[in-house]
Design a protein around this motif. Structure first.
Motif, PDB file in Angstrom:
ATOM      1  N   THR A  63       0.864  -1.194   0.000  1.00 13.21           N
ATOM      2  CA  THR A  63       0.000   0.000   0.000  1.00 13.21           C
ATOM      3  C   THR A  63       0.894   1.236   0.000  1.00 13.21           C
ATOM      4  O   THR A  63       1.215   1.792   1.048  1.00 13.21           O
ATOM      5  N   GLN A 209      -3.031   3.619   0.670  1.00 20.84           N
ATOM      6  CA  GLN A 209      -3.954   2.888  -0.191  1.00 20.84           C
ATOM      7  C   GLN A 209      -3.190   2.014  -1.176  1.00 20.84           C
ATOM      8  O   GLN A 209      -2.018   2.243  -1.448  1.00 20.84           O
ATOM      9  N   VAL A 210      -3.911   1.015  -1.711  1.00 20.64           N
ATOM     10  CA  VAL A 210      -3.296   0.164  -2.723  1.00 20.64           C
ATOM     11  C   VAL A 210      -3.317   0.891  -4.061  1.00 20.64           C
ATOM     12  O   VAL A 210      -4.214   1.692  -4.336  1.00 20.64           O
ATOM     13  N   LEU A 228      -9.472  -3.964  -2.525  1.00 23.08           N
ATOM     14  CA  LEU A 228      -8.271  -4.773  -2.388  1.00 23.08           C
ATOM     15  C   LEU A 228      -8.402  -6.025  -3.246  1.00 23.08           C
ATOM     16  O   LEU A 228      -9.503  -6.399  -3.657  1.00 23.08           O
ATOM     17  N   ASP A 248      -0.321  -6.445   2.210  1.00 22.31           N
ATOM     18  CA  ASP A 248      -1.197  -5.273   2.323  1.00 22.31           C
ATOM     19  C   ASP A 248      -2.141  -5.105   1.139  1.00 22.31           C
ATOM     20  O   ASP A 248      -3.221  -4.533   1.282  1.00 22.31           O
ATOM     21  N   GLY A 252      -5.050  -4.460   3.274  1.00 19.84           N
ATOM     22  CA  GLY A 252      -4.885  -3.074   3.694  1.00 19.84           C
ATOM     23  C   GLY A 252      -3.666  -2.993   4.597  1.00 19.84           C
ATOM     24  O   GLY A 252      -3.042  -4.011   4.896  1.00 19.84           O
TER      25      GLY A 252
END
Length: 308
Positions: A63, A209-210, A228, A248, A252
């Protein structure tokens, strides 16, 4: 340019010396693992290309993306993760004398302590949560205090104060609660109680964030409601056969050890998918051959070691 991901680029050297990471990478390389660095998936090579070249593919892209808060003056602040990655560029006084760090997690603690160690005379850390609610471990919070970080719990972000394009500080507003009655993240504020914190630099560590931009529209990969990569829990396989993901990018932001555990689970899933019989499996307290049992009482040290 170097393998190691967040271990190499986002965790401060005082917490995880980089020579330790490089030594581990060297061990993997000696085992026959090939590392292709300076390669951007989605640009230099596509996910479809990877699937065509390999029997299985595993994504652990983490992330790294900055969340957009919609805050007035947000473009003048610095993403905390970028600060950690570019920490060498912040040496020689660039960090300034007064720094405000926003966020209450472990990354925020790393950012705050790194800023202090780079020479900032005053570092204030403001977060939405009460001190006993902060996502960071209590040990991390106490360590930050020991290093001179001023903790300001229960304060949210109002707007960035600037003059001629330069940061002057941040207006904060009192946070009454972080979650609603159902326990969902839904902060409420007292808009009548605000204060101003002066700062030369504002380092934002309020989330990560991804970044799934490497997956083009033609490449169908099922995502969760949180955006995700969706995986099968036992094997970490995605909705595409032979394609796995973990860390992640599937959970997350989490911890290093959780991501490592995810990686182990994915490795077992990949072995199973490729028909590889693993030499041993662990069932309860009995480990099948080549190991027989293990002695729980054989662990002599019960507490972690500390540097003096």
């Amino acid at each position: 340019p170097e393998a190691g991901g967040m271990l190499m680029y986002a965790i401060p050297a005082y917490r995880l010396p980089k020579d330790k990471v490089r030594a581990l990478i060297a061990q993997y390389r000696n085992m026959g693992v090939e590392f292709k660095t300076n390669t951007k998936v989605g640009t230099d090579i596509t996910p479809a290309d990877l699937e065509a070249q390999y029997d299985s593919v595993y994504y652990a892209t983490g992330t790294w993306k900055r969340p957009v808060l919609g805050l007035s003056g947000e473009e003048l602040t610095v993403f905390g993760l970028d600060f950690l990655v570019q920490v060498h560029d912040w040496m020689n006084g660039k960090v300034g004398e007064e720094v405000l760090v926003t966020g209450g997690g472990n990354v925020a603690m790393d950012v705050a302590m790194s800023a202090k160690r780079l020479g900032a005379k005053r570092v204030i850390l403001a977060c939405l949560e009460r001190e006993d609610e902060m996502p960071a471990g209590q040990e991390e919070v106490e360590r930050a205090k020991e290093e001179g970080i001023e903790i300001m719990p229960s304060w949210g972000l109002s707007r960035v104060l600037s003059e001629n394009g330069k940061v002057k500080g941040m207006e904060l507003k009192k946070c009454l609660s972080v979650t609603d009655e159902e326990g969902h993240f839904n902060p409420t504020y007292d808009e009548n109680e605000k204060i101003v914190v002066s700062a030369e630099n504002i380092l934002m560590a309020v989330g990560q964030q991804v970044d799934l931009s490497f997956l083009d529209e033609k490449y169908q990969l099922q995502l969760t409601g949180r955006g995700l990569i969706d995986v099968e829990e036992e094997t970490q396989m995605t909705s595409r056969e032979g394609v796995f993901a973990a860390g992640d990018v599937t959970t997350g932001p989490s911890t290093v050890i959780q991501c490592i555990a995810n990686g182990h689970r994915a490795a077992h899933g990949i072995n199973k998918y490729l028909g590889v019989t693993e030499p041993h499996t662990c069932v309860g307290k009995q480990i099948q051959l080549p190991f027989l049992t293990y002695d729980e009482q054989g662990i002599k040290e019960a507490a972690g070691l500390k540097l003096k």
